[in-house]
Design a protein around this motif. Structure first.
Motif, PDB file in Angstrom:
ATOM      1  N   ALA A 154       0.936  -1.125  -0.101  1.00  0.00           N
ATOM      2  CA  ALA A 154      -0.111  -0.054   0.036  1.00  0.00           C
ATOM      3  C   ALA A 154       0.983   1.303  -0.103  1.00  0.00           C
ATOM      4  O   ALA A 154       1.825   1.476   1.114  1.00  0.00           O
ATOM      5  N   THR A 155       0.701   2.097  -0.972  1.00  0.00           N
ATOM      6  CA  THR A 155       1.617   3.156  -1.200  1.00  0.00           C
ATOM      7  C   THR A 155       1.057   4.402  -2.040  1.00  0.00           C
ATOM      8  O   THR A 155       0.272   4.073  -3.144  1.00  0.00           O
ATOM      9  N   ARG A 156       1.104   5.600  -1.670  1.00  0.00           N
ATOM     10  CA  ARG A 156       0.651   6.695  -2.570  1.00  0.00           C
ATOM     11  C   ARG A 156       1.270   6.857  -3.788  1.00  0.00           C
ATOM     12  O   ARG A 156       0.574   7.128  -4.899  1.00  0.00           O
ATOM     13  N   LEU A 157       2.383   6.099  -3.817  1.00  0.00           N
ATOM     14  CA  LEU A 157       3.118   6.153  -5.157  1.00  0.00           C
ATOM     15  C   LEU A 157       2.394   5.471  -6.238  1.00  0.00           C
ATOM     16  O   LEU A 157       2.407   5.792  -7.532  1.00  0.00           O
ATOM     17  N   LEU A 158       1.567   4.689  -5.672  1.00  0.00           N
ATOM     18  CA  LEU A 158       0.910   3.688  -6.907  1.00  0.00           C
ATOM     19  C   LEU A 158      -0.755   3.882  -6.665  1.00  0.00           C
ATOM     20  O   LEU A 158      -1.623   3.410  -7.010  1.00  0.00           O
ATOM     21  N   ASN A 159      -0.950   4.919  -5.881  1.00  0.00           N
ATOM     22  CA  ASN A 159      -2.406   5.378  -5.849  1.00  0.00           C
ATOM     23  C   ASN A 159      -3.056   4.436  -5.046  1.00  0.00           C
ATOM     24  O   ASN A 159      -4.427   3.919  -5.111  1.00  0.00           O
ATOM     25  N   SER A 160      -2.360   3.292  -4.502  1.00  0.00           N
ATOM     26  CA  SER A 160      -3.087   2.392  -3.668  1.00  0.00           C
ATOM     27  C   SER A 160      -2.958   2.423  -2.108  1.00  0.00           C
ATOM     28  O   SER A 160      -3.171   1.390  -1.680  1.00  0.00           O
ATOM     29  N   HIS A 161      -2.817   3.493  -1.736  1.00  0.00           N
ATOM     30  CA  HIS A 161      -2.760   3.855  -0.231  1.00  0.00           C
ATOM     31  C   HIS A 161      -4.079   3.511   0.277  1.00  0.00           C
ATOM     32  O   HIS A 161      -5.161   3.606  -0.235  1.00  0.00           O
ATOM     33  N   ILE A 162      -3.980   3.464   1.673  1.00  0.00           N
ATOM     34  CA  ILE A 162      -5.398   3.232   2.466  1.00  0.00           C
ATOM     35  C   ILE A 162      -5.965   4.886   2.958  1.00  0.00           C
ATOM     36  O   ILE A 162      -5.187   5.729   3.305  1.00  0.00           O
ATOM     37  N   ARG A 163      -7.123   4.901   2.191  1.00  0.00           N
ATOM     38  CA  ARG A 163      -7.589   6.376   2.411  1.00  0.00           C
ATOM     39  C   ARG A 163      -8.320   6.406   3.721  1.00  0.00           C
ATOM     40  O   ARG A 163      -8.043   7.487   4.635  1.00  0.00           O
ATOM     41  N   TRP A 164      -8.920   5.414   4.297  1.00  0.00           N
ATOM     42  CA  TRP A 164      -9.386   5.464   5.768  1.00  0.00           C
ATOM     43  C   TRP A 164      -9.688   4.087   6.047  1.00  0.00           C
ATOM     44  O   TRP A 164      -9.893   3.120   5.295  1.00  0.00           O
ATOM     45  N   THR A 165      -9.683   3.696   7.295  1.00  0.00           N
ATOM     46  CA  THR A 165     -10.291   2.396   8.006  1.00  0.00           C
ATOM     47  C   THR A 165     -11.556   2.390   8.603  1.00  0.00           C
ATOM     48  O   THR A 165     -12.290   3.446   8.932  1.00  0.00           O
ATOM     49  N   GLU A 166     -11.974   1.143   8.677  1.00  0.00           N
ATOM     50  CA  GLU A 166     -13.154   0.933   9.483  1.00  0.00           C
ATOM     51  C   GLU A 166     -12.807   1.504  11.051  1.00  0.00           C
ATOM     52  O   GLU A 166     -11.581   1.094  11.633  1.00  0.00           O
ATOM     53  N   THR A 167     -13.901   1.946  11.665  1.00  0.00           N
ATOM     54  CA  THR A 167     -13.557   2.324  13.187  1.00  0.00           C
ATOM     55  C   THR A 167     -14.360   1.735  14.078  1.00  0.00           C
ATOM     56  O   THR A 167     -14.143   1.848  15.284  1.00  0.00           O
ATOM     57  N   SER A 168     -15.539   1.354  13.690  1.00  0.00           N
ATOM     58  CA  SER A 168     -16.410   0.840  14.609  1.00  0.00           C
ATOM     59  C   SER A 168     -15.936  -0.697  15.267  1.00  0.00           C
ATOM     60  O   SER A 168     -15.022  -1.593  14.527  1.00  0.00           O
ATOM     61  N   VAL A 169     -16.292  -1.061  16.532  1.00  0.00           N
ATOM     62  CA  VAL A 169     -15.676  -2.131  17.205  1.00  0.00           C
ATOM     63  C   VAL A 169     -16.412  -3.494  16.547  1.00  0.00           C
ATOM     64  O   VAL A 169     -15.980  -4.423  16.005  1.00  0.00           O
ATOM     65  N   GLY A 170     -17.900  -3.282  16.272  1.00  0.00           N
ATOM     66  CA  GLY A 170     -18.582  -4.202  15.259  1.00  0.00           C
ATOM     67  C   GLY A 170     -18.074  -4.635  14.176  1.00  0.00           C
ATOM     68  O   GLY A 170     -18.049  -5.890  13.860  1.00  0.00           O
TER      69      GLY A 170
END
Length: 431
Positions: free
Chosen positions: A239-255
């Protein structure tokens, strides 16, 4: 969506990625040379690296991900002499050191990772850590000096280490970074070790030595998951911005986290044994149809077709597969017929493999079906949480509306209720 006139969002995964992946993995595996002096661990790693390079080159040629607005990068040589960039770069190096320290502490204290089963991953890291560290430093450096907004989660972690009591005006980036680290730190060792297992099996059981359909089925069944694991390992490791494959955001809920990790080791072993054992009597489709070659071939081929859809769903993600994250929008086949083709095909295959409704007695069959329905419910909840997480972006909400109106389920409903009548009923209720 693929045929619409709406401009594809910057985060859209290139449409040809799936085709390249579907062709590259089986072709490279078929052409892979015999390497008796190279371990299965190293061959699996080299195979993943080969597929990764093919995907990178194909995306660069077809869409130029490094130039996409979605990457947040604009290369400017003057940034290397900018005092602000240089100061923040040093903070990021501190953040990187803290990251490595966190991973080392986690892996060295968790008893799970002392199991010999995880040895392929950790021995690979131990043997090639200078190379891995060099690649990571190059990536951090190249990304940092090309970022429009350089103060990301890695920078925030560095600042937290250097000035732990300083007031924080923005912590979202740090939260995403740490959650991303947890996701990659948990899944990457697990998936790489599974990959090595499948590589060893496939190398010892060539398809061309198959004596009949049962052997062909067993090989292709295993290959479908090897195919999946190749994409998964690439997704978590690169995952890297160089390939535009980075993580934009993640799941934040416990469920959302719970229903996801419940499906993987070591949690699934406990849950499947104690609560979701839908194959309690061991009576599967192969035993049921073993004496009927034609039916055996038809049933087995249907299972393989479902697994092929599952593999295509994973292939469509290309460099960007990852649980619990948003890394880009896939809206072409098979995602133009369902929002969750991988979950749908995999769950259907489990019903066909385990045939829980055929059992030694009625109550055992009922218990088996209820257990598998419980597994299906877990995946339903995974899909629900994923849609909620991805719906933060307008492009996904537009995609979701499109599938709700034109996807497979909508079309099946249209066969039961004519579309014109349904539209009339909606208008009458609105009126």
């Amino acid at each position: 969506m693929a045929n619409s006139k709406v401009k594809r969002p910057a985060s859209a995964i290139p449409g040809k990625t799936g085709l390249v992946t579907m062709a590259a993995i089986p072709l490279v595996h078929y052409l892979w040379p015999a390497m008796p002096d190279v371990s299965s661990r190293d061959q699996a790693a080299l195979f993943v690296l080969t597929i990764f390079v093919i995907l990178v080159l194909s995306e660069r040629a077809l869409s130029g991900p490094h130039r996409s607005l979605g990457s947040g990068l604009v290369f400017n040589p003057a940034n290397f002499q900018n005092s602000g960039y240089l100061r923040d770069y040093l903070d990021k190096l501190v953040g990187l050191a803290a990251t490595l320290a966190l991973l080392a502490a986690f892996y060295s204290t968790a008893d799970l990772y002392k199991d010999p089963w995880y040895q392929p991953f950790f021995s690979l890291v131990a043997d090639f850590w200078p190379l891995i560290l060099g690649v990571v430093l190059i990536n951090v450096t190249a990304v940092h000096f090309s970022m429009r907004h350089r103060r990301d989660g890695l920078w925030q972690l560095g600042r937290l280490v250097l000035a732990p009591t300083a007031p924080r005006t923005e912590s979202r980036g740090l939260k995403v970074y740490l959650l991303s680290l947890c996701i990659k730190g948990y899944f990457l060792p697990l998936m790489f070790c599974y990959l090595v297992e499948d590589w060893t099996y496939l190398a010892s059981t060539p398809l061309w030595d198959s004596a009949g359909f049962p052997d062909v089925y067993q090989y292709l069944f295993r290959f479908s998951f090897f195919f999946d694991l190749t994409i998964v390992v690439i997704g978590y490791a690169t995952a890297t911005r160089l390939l535009n494959s980075h993580i934009r955001w993640t799941e934040t809920s416990v469920g959302g986290w719970l229903v996801c990790i419940a499906c993987y080791a070591p949690f699934w072993q406990l849950l499947s044994r104690e609560y979701f054992n839908y194959d309690e009597d061991g009576f599967t489709w192969g035993v049921w149809l073993g004496d009927y070659p034609v039916l055996y071939a038809l049933w087995g081929s249907t299972i393989l077709a479902l697994l092929a859809i599952y593999a295509m769903s994973e292939a469509r993600m290309g460099l960007r597969f990852s649980n619990l994250t948003y890394r880009g929008l896939a809206c072409d086949f098979p995602y133009n017929i369902s929002k969750h083709p991988a979950y749908l095909s995999k769950n259907l295959s489990w019903w066909m493999i385990s045939i829980p409704f055929f059992a030694v007695d009625f109550w055992t069959g009922l218990a088996n079906c209820l257990a598998l329905l419980g597994v299906n419910f877990i995946y339903f909840m995974r899909a629900w949480y994923e849609e909620r997480c991805l719906s933060k972006v307008p492009s996904y909400r537009a995609y979701k509306r499109h599938i709700d109106q034109n996807g497979l389920i909508a079309r099946l409903k249209g066969l039961i209720v004519p579309r014109g009548l349904a539209a009339h009923e909606v208008q009458r209720r609105d009126g």
